[in-house]
Design an enzyme around this catalytic site. Structure first.
Site, PDB file in Angstrom:
ATOM      1  N   ASP A  91       0.996  -1.357   0.115  1.00  0.00           N
ATOM      2  CA  ASP A  91      -0.163  -0.033   0.084  1.00  0.00           C
ATOM      3  C   ASP A  91       0.699   1.439   0.239  1.00  0.00           C
ATOM      4  O   ASP A  91       1.518   1.600   0.494  1.00  0.00           O
ATOM      5  CB  ASP A  91      -1.017  -0.374   0.948  1.00  0.00           C
ATOM      6  CG  ASP A  91      -2.681   1.324   0.630  1.00  0.00           C
ATOM      7  OD1 ASP A  91      -3.422   0.624   0.587  1.00  0.00           O
ATOM      8  OD2 ASP A  91      -1.637   2.001   1.244  1.00  0.00           O
ATOM      9  N   ILE A  92       0.487   2.115  -0.599  1.00  0.00           N
ATOM     10  CA  ILE A  92       1.661   3.748  -0.779  1.00  0.00           C
ATOM     11  C   ILE A  92       1.711   4.295   0.301  1.00  0.00           C
ATOM     12  O   ILE A  92       2.602   5.045   1.104  1.00  0.00           O
ATOM     13  CB  ILE A  92       0.950   4.187  -2.023  1.00  0.00           C
ATOM     14  CG1 ILE A  92       2.033   5.053  -2.733  1.00  0.00           C
ATOM     15  CG2 ILE A  92      -0.868   5.341  -2.038  1.00  0.00           C
ATOM     16  CD1 ILE A  92       1.313   5.924  -3.523  1.00  0.00           C
ATOM     17  N   ASN A  99     -12.778  -3.343   1.954  1.00  0.00           N
ATOM     18  CA  ASN A  99     -13.667  -2.681   2.243  1.00  0.00           C
ATOM     19  C   ASN A  99     -14.712  -2.434   0.776  1.00  0.00           C
ATOM     20  O   ASN A  99     -14.569  -2.608   0.341  1.00  0.00           O
ATOM     21  CB  ASN A  99     -13.146  -0.967   2.670  1.00  0.00           C
ATOM     22  CG  ASN A  99     -12.387  -0.901   3.441  1.00  0.00           C
ATOM     23  OD1 ASN A  99     -12.908  -1.148   4.610  1.00  0.00           O
ATOM     24  ND2 ASN A  99     -10.611  -0.116   4.107  1.00  0.00           N
ATOM     25  N   GLN A 121     -14.984   1.966   0.549  1.00  0.00           N
ATOM     26  CA  GLN A 121     -14.372   2.170  -0.824  1.00  0.00           C
ATOM     27  C   GLN A 121     -13.762   3.530  -1.341  1.00  0.00           C
ATOM     28  O   GLN A 121     -14.335   3.742  -1.829  1.00  0.00           O
ATOM     29  CB  GLN A 121     -14.694   0.866  -1.619  1.00  0.00           C
ATOM     30  CG  GLN A 121     -13.813   0.174  -2.536  1.00  0.00           C
ATOM     31  CD  GLN A 121     -14.888  -0.808  -3.158  1.00  0.00           C
ATOM     32  OE1 GLN A 121     -15.504  -1.228  -2.989  1.00  0.00           O
ATOM     33  NE2 GLN A 121     -13.902  -1.300  -3.809  1.00  0.00           N
ATOM     34  N   HIS A 170     -10.180  -4.861  -4.028  1.00  0.00           N
ATOM     35  CA  HIS A 170      -8.540  -5.133  -2.929  1.00  0.00           C
ATOM     36  C   HIS A 170      -8.858  -5.944  -0.818  1.00  0.00           C
ATOM     37  O   HIS A 170      -9.608  -5.056  -0.730  1.00  0.00           O
ATOM     38  CB  HIS A 170      -7.559  -4.266  -2.838  1.00  0.00           C
ATOM     39  CG  HIS A 170      -8.378  -2.620  -2.559  1.00  0.00           C
ATOM     40  ND1 HIS A 170      -9.300  -1.933  -3.109  1.00  0.00           N
ATOM     41  CD2 HIS A 170      -8.534  -2.415  -1.834  1.00  0.00           C
ATOM     42  CE1 HIS A 170      -9.636  -1.638  -2.873  1.00  0.00           C
ATOM     43  NE2 HIS A 170      -9.276  -0.961  -1.715  1.00  0.00           N
ATOM     44  N   HIS A 215      -6.774  -5.846   2.142  1.00  0.00           N
ATOM     45  CA  HIS A 215      -5.239  -5.350   2.241  1.00  0.00           C
ATOM     46  C   HIS A 215      -5.366  -6.524   3.650  1.00  0.00           C
ATOM     47  O   HIS A 215      -5.939  -6.722   4.120  1.00  0.00           O
ATOM     48  CB  HIS A 215      -6.007  -3.822   3.568  1.00  0.00           C
ATOM     49  CG  HIS A 215      -6.519  -2.445   3.065  1.00  0.00           C
ATOM     50  ND1 HIS A 215      -6.083  -1.675   2.705  1.00  0.00           N
ATOM     51  CD2 HIS A 215      -7.928  -2.742   2.209  1.00  0.00           C
ATOM     52  CE1 HIS A 215      -6.718  -1.178   2.206  1.00  0.00           C
ATOM     53  NE2 HIS A 215      -8.221  -0.879   2.150  1.00  0.00           N
TER      54      HIS A 215
END
Ligand code: 5GP
Length: 126
Positions: free
Chosen positions: A35-36, A97, A104, A110, A112
């Site tokens: 994740d960024i 989410n 979301q 996705h 997490h």
């Protein structure tokens, strides 16, 4: 009601190689990357390569091969990231989410995988 996939979403761009990512794992049908904006020492996103908006979309419409591949990819990411309690890790949380109530941000499924610290209670009360 049908699902509408936006092919301009950020994860579609990552899958097309238009935006770089720090890949953790790539399989035939799935991609996992960091994740960024990590919320924990381990924060990896696992996505299917197919155009699925959300977990329910994927669970209902994806092929058996995609579902098996994605589920195994989640397991492999847990292994690679060292969060598995059965292998000396401290555990993790898997979150998907979805939609407005789930807050979301990116409309491509996705999951997490968060870990590396105690994450607190499951959801806030607010
Ligand atoms: P959501 O709120 O949709 O469950 O989570 C979206 C996640 O995608 C956020 O944690 C956010 O930091 C991450 N994200 C958004 N844009 C990018 C990007 O360009 N690259 C990566 N690696 N992660 C992103």
């Amino acid at each position: 009601m049908s699902y509408e996939y936006d092919s301009q979403n950020i994860f579609a761009k990552i899958l097309r190689g238009e935006i770089p990512n720090k890949t953790v794992l790539e399989t035939e049908h799935s991609l996992a990357f960091e994740d960024i904006q990590p919320q924990a020492p381990v924060h990896v996103l696992v996505i299917p390569k197919g155009p699925y908006v959300s977990y329910d979309h994927f669970a209902l419409d994806a092929s058996d091969a995609e579902i098996v591949d994605f589920t195994r990819a989640v397991g492999e990411v847990c292994k690679i990231s060292g969060v598995q309690p059965s292998a000396g890790g401290n555990g993790f949380r898997a979150i998907a989410n979805t939609g407005e109530a789930g807050v979301q941000e990116v409309p491509h499924l996705h999951v997490h995988i968060l870990g590396g610290r105690v994450l607190g209670r499951m959801i806030s009360k607010g």
